[in-house]
Design a protein around this motif. Structure first.
Motif, PDB file in Angstrom:
ATOM      1  N   LEU A  44      -8.889  -1.126  -1.924  1.00  0.00           N
ATOM      2  CA  LEU A  44      -8.185  -2.399  -2.114  1.00  0.00           C
ATOM      3  C   LEU A  44      -7.371  -2.366  -3.390  1.00  0.00           C
ATOM      4  O   LEU A  44      -7.925  -2.230  -4.475  1.00  0.00           O
ATOM      5  CB  LEU A  44      -9.193  -3.556  -2.156  1.00  0.00           C
ATOM      6  N   ARG A  45      -6.061  -2.455  -3.256  1.00  0.00           N
ATOM      7  CA  ARG A  45      -5.170  -2.455  -4.420  1.00  0.00           C
ATOM      8  C   ARG A  45      -4.373  -3.754  -4.389  1.00  0.00           C
ATOM      9  O   ARG A  45      -4.498  -4.530  -3.461  1.00  0.00           O
ATOM     10  CB  ARG A  45      -4.216  -1.253  -4.351  1.00  0.00           C
ATOM     11  N   SER A  46      -3.492  -3.945  -5.379  1.00  0.00           N
ATOM     12  CA  SER A  46      -2.796  -5.217  -5.372  1.00  0.00           C
ATOM     13  C   SER A  46      -1.694  -5.235  -4.315  1.00  0.00           C
ATOM     14  O   SER A  46      -0.815  -4.381  -4.306  1.00  0.00           O
ATOM     15  CB  SER A  46      -2.287  -5.587  -6.757  1.00  0.00           C
ATOM     16  N   PHE A  49      -3.295  -1.724   0.773  1.00  0.00           N
ATOM     17  CA  PHE A  49      -4.415  -0.785   0.864  1.00  0.00           C
ATOM     18  C   PHE A  49      -3.901   0.565   0.376  1.00  0.00           C
ATOM     19  O   PHE A  49      -2.757   0.932   0.651  1.00  0.00           O
ATOM     20  CB  PHE A  49      -4.881  -0.643   2.316  1.00  0.00           C
ATOM     21  N   HIS A  50      -4.735   1.317  -0.305  1.00  0.00           N
ATOM     22  CA  HIS A  50      -4.322   2.630  -0.797  1.00  0.00           C
ATOM     23  C   HIS A  50      -4.082   3.552   0.401  1.00  0.00           C
ATOM     24  O   HIS A  50      -4.961   3.720   1.230  1.00  0.00           O
ATOM     25  CB  HIS A  50      -5.424   3.184  -1.703  1.00  0.00           C
ATOM     26  N   SER A  51      -2.889   4.150   0.448  1.00  0.00           N
ATOM     27  CA  SER A  51      -2.501   4.890   1.646  1.00  0.00           C
ATOM     28  C   SER A  51      -2.794   6.388   1.563  1.00  0.00           C
ATOM     29  O   SER A  51      -2.331   7.156   2.401  1.00  0.00           O
ATOM     30  CB  SER A  51      -1.015   4.661   1.927  1.00  0.00           C
ATOM     31  N   ILE A  53      -5.425   9.562  -0.839  1.00  0.00           N
ATOM     32  CA  ILE A  53      -6.540   9.748  -1.765  1.00  0.00           C
ATOM     33  C   ILE A  53      -5.955  10.141  -3.117  1.00  0.00           C
ATOM     34  O   ILE A  53      -4.896  10.769  -3.183  1.00  0.00           O
ATOM     35  CB  ILE A  53      -7.556  10.823  -1.282  1.00  0.00           C
ATOM     36  N   ASP A  54      -6.631   9.708  -4.176  1.00  0.00           N
ATOM     37  CA  ASP A  54      -6.239  10.110  -5.525  1.00  0.00           C
ATOM     38  C   ASP A  54      -7.178  11.218  -5.971  1.00  0.00           C
ATOM     39  O   ASP A  54      -8.381  10.990  -6.135  1.00  0.00           O
ATOM     40  CB  ASP A  54      -6.331   8.916  -6.492  1.00  0.00           C
ATOM     41  N   ILE A  55      -6.625  12.415  -6.144  1.00  0.00           N
ATOM     42  CA  ILE A  55      -7.450  13.553  -6.518  1.00  0.00           C
ATOM     43  C   ILE A  55      -7.389  13.735  -8.033  1.00  0.00           C
ATOM     44  O   ILE A  55      -6.304  13.787  -8.628  1.00  0.00           O
ATOM     45  CB  ILE A  55      -6.974  14.841  -5.812  1.00  0.00           C
ATOM     46  N   PRO A 154      -3.492  11.053 -15.288  1.00  0.00           N
ATOM     47  CA  PRO A 154      -3.116  12.222 -14.483  1.00  0.00           C
ATOM     48  C   PRO A 154      -3.953  12.329 -13.202  1.00  0.00           C
ATOM     49  O   PRO A 154      -5.182  12.265 -13.259  1.00  0.00           O
ATOM     50  CB  PRO A 154      -3.420  13.401 -15.414  1.00  0.00           C
ATOM     51  N   HIS A 155      -3.293  12.427 -12.066  1.00  0.00           N
ATOM     52  CA  HIS A 155      -3.972  12.685 -10.786  1.00  0.00           C
ATOM     53  C   HIS A 155      -2.923  13.025  -9.736  1.00  0.00           C
ATOM     54  O   HIS A 155      -1.728  12.824  -9.952  1.00  0.00           O
ATOM     55  CB  HIS A 155      -4.809  11.484 -10.342  1.00  0.00           C
ATOM     56  N   LEU A 156      -3.384  13.544  -8.618  1.00  0.00           N
ATOM     57  CA  LEU A 156      -2.481  13.791  -7.495  1.00  0.00           C
ATOM     58  C   LEU A 156      -2.745  12.744  -6.424  1.00  0.00           C
ATOM     59  O   LEU A 156      -3.864  12.623  -5.929  1.00  0.00           O
ATOM     60  CB  LEU A 156      -2.705  15.192  -6.903  1.00  0.00           C
ATOM     61  N   HIS A 157      -1.696  11.982  -6.078  1.00  0.00           N
ATOM     62  CA  HIS A 157      -1.805  11.077  -4.939  1.00  0.00           C
ATOM     63  C   HIS A 157      -1.422  11.884  -3.707  1.00  0.00           C
ATOM     64  O   HIS A 157      -0.340  12.456  -3.648  1.00  0.00           O
ATOM     65  CB  HIS A 157      -0.869   9.880  -5.118  1.00  0.00           C
ATOM     66  N   PHE A 158      -2.327  11.961  -2.749  1.00  0.00           N
ATOM     67  CA  PHE A 158      -2.126  12.827  -1.589  1.00  0.00           C
ATOM     68  C   PHE A 158      -2.318  12.043  -0.293  1.00  0.00           C
ATOM     69  O   PHE A 158      -3.294  11.316  -0.139  1.00  0.00           O
ATOM     70  CB  PHE A 158      -3.134  13.990  -1.655  1.00  0.00           C
TER      71      PHE A 158
HETATM   72 ZN   LIG Z   1      -2.859   7.036  -5.057  1.00  0.00          ZN
END
Ligand SMILES: [Zn+2]
Length: 563
Positions: A44-46, A49-51, A53-55, A154-158
């Protein structure tokens, strides 16, 4: 024969109601490190929905990012916001992988994008390469992980999307291993009286219920007395192994005396429905406390497709004299779960807490367009701006209007039009529409200026005002001084900032030629990479120009030496 028919029917219904057959071995990982998540799919984001995964990338930038399979790049975007630097790769099996918040692209792609940036004289660019123009092999380096765009670390949105429907799907469906033997955590339980006559524990307002852990690991709520139509909501998260991050849960189900009333999960959803998240959460509670309660019932206006089962819209009709065993189950993707049993007795009680039904002079009918004249400004809500009818609280002021509070979600933009007749042309140039937060700090809203009116479009209820910005942006060199020798420097960096309306445009030239300066708003920094151009002069002249959102402009002219 009959057996075959039944089997076929089973397969057919699996595809309709169960999980599709996602390829489990087609893709490699996008990174060479163990996958630890800072965010799950559907979280749940503002307003969405987060589409993906954040690695997690070990708290640093610059990790090599690889194409998860053979494919072709279909889209590259460089943006100050959103996914920052992002690559989309279409694979022959019908899926598209997306890699966001990148620090920089691989040399091949970086050269392709730089050429475009210099041609367009813009850091922000978007390109849709022809199919096959930028082919990739499985495991080919495509970029380095970063923190660009709307990323706070820092992260990868995948993501993995269907190439045809563009529906994002849960990347864990494709066999990505995430160590997770940890159960989800339930933080809070709420019960909502929903019908006119409904009550819960002597209250007609939503009420928080305590619960305790049982020897078998499940939870048991304190006994509830209720009557009428009620619904259940909870606050919860999932924690995986190896990280403290509070991530979103995968599935939620609610049963009443053994019958499933509601069940949803985050296998997939569409971008077109993502804003309906504001009907899944208790938006009023969120607006007040910043905490997201997920409802297990479907509220009016909720068009989400995430439900696998829904009976009575997930609401429970409690009748006098009857007992109900309500069971809430929350699971993570690995199937680790937490269950909460909620015993409810149908009993009428004296009301001690009455929901304070706010009544004002103005009632909004959600299905109709609504116009209000607030003196300093007019507000126009197109039809279906809101999910439900409500009494709207409107306040008139001198150059300031209050349009309710951010406790009611708007699904569409509405317009606020300020009358600026009394201001001179000079004053109008420096004025803009600002939203005031709870501490009355103004923030710039895109302001469309016409002859005698200023208009803004927004989806947030709250307080709006006309603000004036007469102070131009500030520019200063960051990693060098005027007339310095910069022989071993790889980068030039310049600090830019604006006090009120915010930075709108920026540009830089070196010895009169446009140069690419990458803007990172989070660090207020413009950066030039000396690799971009070979300088043939010893003395270099750098000119940086920055303009804010009302047109105040500043220019920095400086020089340095380089052999
Ligand atoms: Zn993300």
């Amino acid at each position: 024969m009959k057996k075959i028919a039944i089997t076929l029917l089973l397969i057919f219904s699996m595809n309709l109601f169960g999980q599709e057959n996602y390829p489990k071995d087609a893709f490699r990982l996008p990174l060479d490190i163990p996958i630890i998540l800072a965010g799950t799919f559907g979280e749940l984001r503002s307003n969405h929905f987060h589409s993906g995964i954040d690695i997690k990338t070990q708290q640093r930038e610059g990790l090599p990012v690889y194409s998860i399979a053979d494919g072709t790049i279909t889209r590259i975007k460089v943006s100050l916001w959103g996914y920052g630097k992002v690559i989309y790769v279409a694979h022959p099996n019908g899926y598209t992988s997306v890699y966001g918040h990148l620090q920089k692209f691989s040399p091949k792609i970086e050269a392709y994008i730089k050429e475009l940036q210099y041609k367009k004289k813009s850091y922000e660019v978007e390109v849709f390469p022809n199919y096959g123009e930028l082919k990739l092999e499985k495991g080919e380096l495509i970029a380095y992980s970063g923190n660009t765009g709307g990323s706070s670390g820092p992260h990868l949105h995948f993501e993995i999307r269907s190439s045809i429907s563009e529906k994002p799907t849960n990347p864990l469906l494709y066999g990505i291993e995430v160590a997770d033997a940890t159960n989800p955590t339930l933080e809070k339980l709420f019960v909502y009286p929903l019908s006119q006559d409904a009550q819960v524990n002597q209250s007609t307002d939503k009420i928080q219920i305590n619960y305790s852990k049982q020897p078998d690991g499940s939870y048991l709520a304190n006994k509830i007395n209720a009557l009428g139509k009620i619904g259940i909501g909870f606050v919860g998260f999932d924690r995986q192994d190896m990280a403290a991050n509070k991530n979103g849960v995968y599935s939620v189900s609610l049963t009443v005396n053994g019958k499933t009333y509601s069940s949803y999960d985050f296998e997939s959803f569409s971008f077109g429905e993502t804003r309906y998240i504001n009907t899944l959460i208790d938006y009023e509670h969120y607006g007040q406390y910043g905490q997201r309660i997920q409802k297990t019932f479907r509220s009016p206006g909720n068009n989400l497709s995430i439900y696998k089962e829904l009976y009575n819209n997930g609401t429970i009709d409690i009748r006098e004299g009857l007992s109900y065993n309500v069971k809430l189950t929350i699971k993570d993707y690995k199937g680790n779960d937490v269950t909460l049993n909620i015993p409810i007795e149908g009993k009428r009680e004296e009301i001690k807490i009455a929901k304070d039904a706010e009544k004002t002079d103005n009632f909004v009918i959600a299905k109709k367009p609504n116009n209000f004249d607030l003196g300093a400004a007019k507000v126009y809500f197109p039809e279906n701006t809101f999910y439900e009818d409500f009494y709207i609280d409107l306040k008139k002021g001198q150059d300031t209007v209050t349009i309710h509070r951010n406790t009611v979600p708007a699904h569409r933009n509405f317009t606020i039009t300020f009358d600026v007749d009394k201001y001179s042309d000079e004053e109008r140039k420096k004025l803009f529409i600002a939203r005031l937060d709870s501490k009355l700090r103004p923030s710039y809203i895109s302001t469309y200026k016409r002859a005698n009116t200023f208009t803004a479009r927004t989806r947030y209820l709250g307080t709006y005002t006309l603000a004036k910005d007469t102070v131009p942006p500030k520019i200063r060199t960051k990693n060098f001084k005027e007339k310095q020798w910069l022989n071993n420097y790889k980068y030039l960096s310049v600090h830019i900032s604006d006090d009120l309306s915010g930075i709108n445009t920026y540009s830089a030239t070196l010895n009169g030629e446009w140069i690419l300066m990458e803007y990172e708003p989070k660090r207020n920094t413009l950066t030039y990479n000396f690799d971009d151009k070979i300088l043939d002069k010893k003395q270099c002249k750098l000119v940086v120009t920055v303009t804010d959102n009302v047109g105040n402009t500043s220019t920095l002219s400086t020089s340095f030496y380089r052999k």
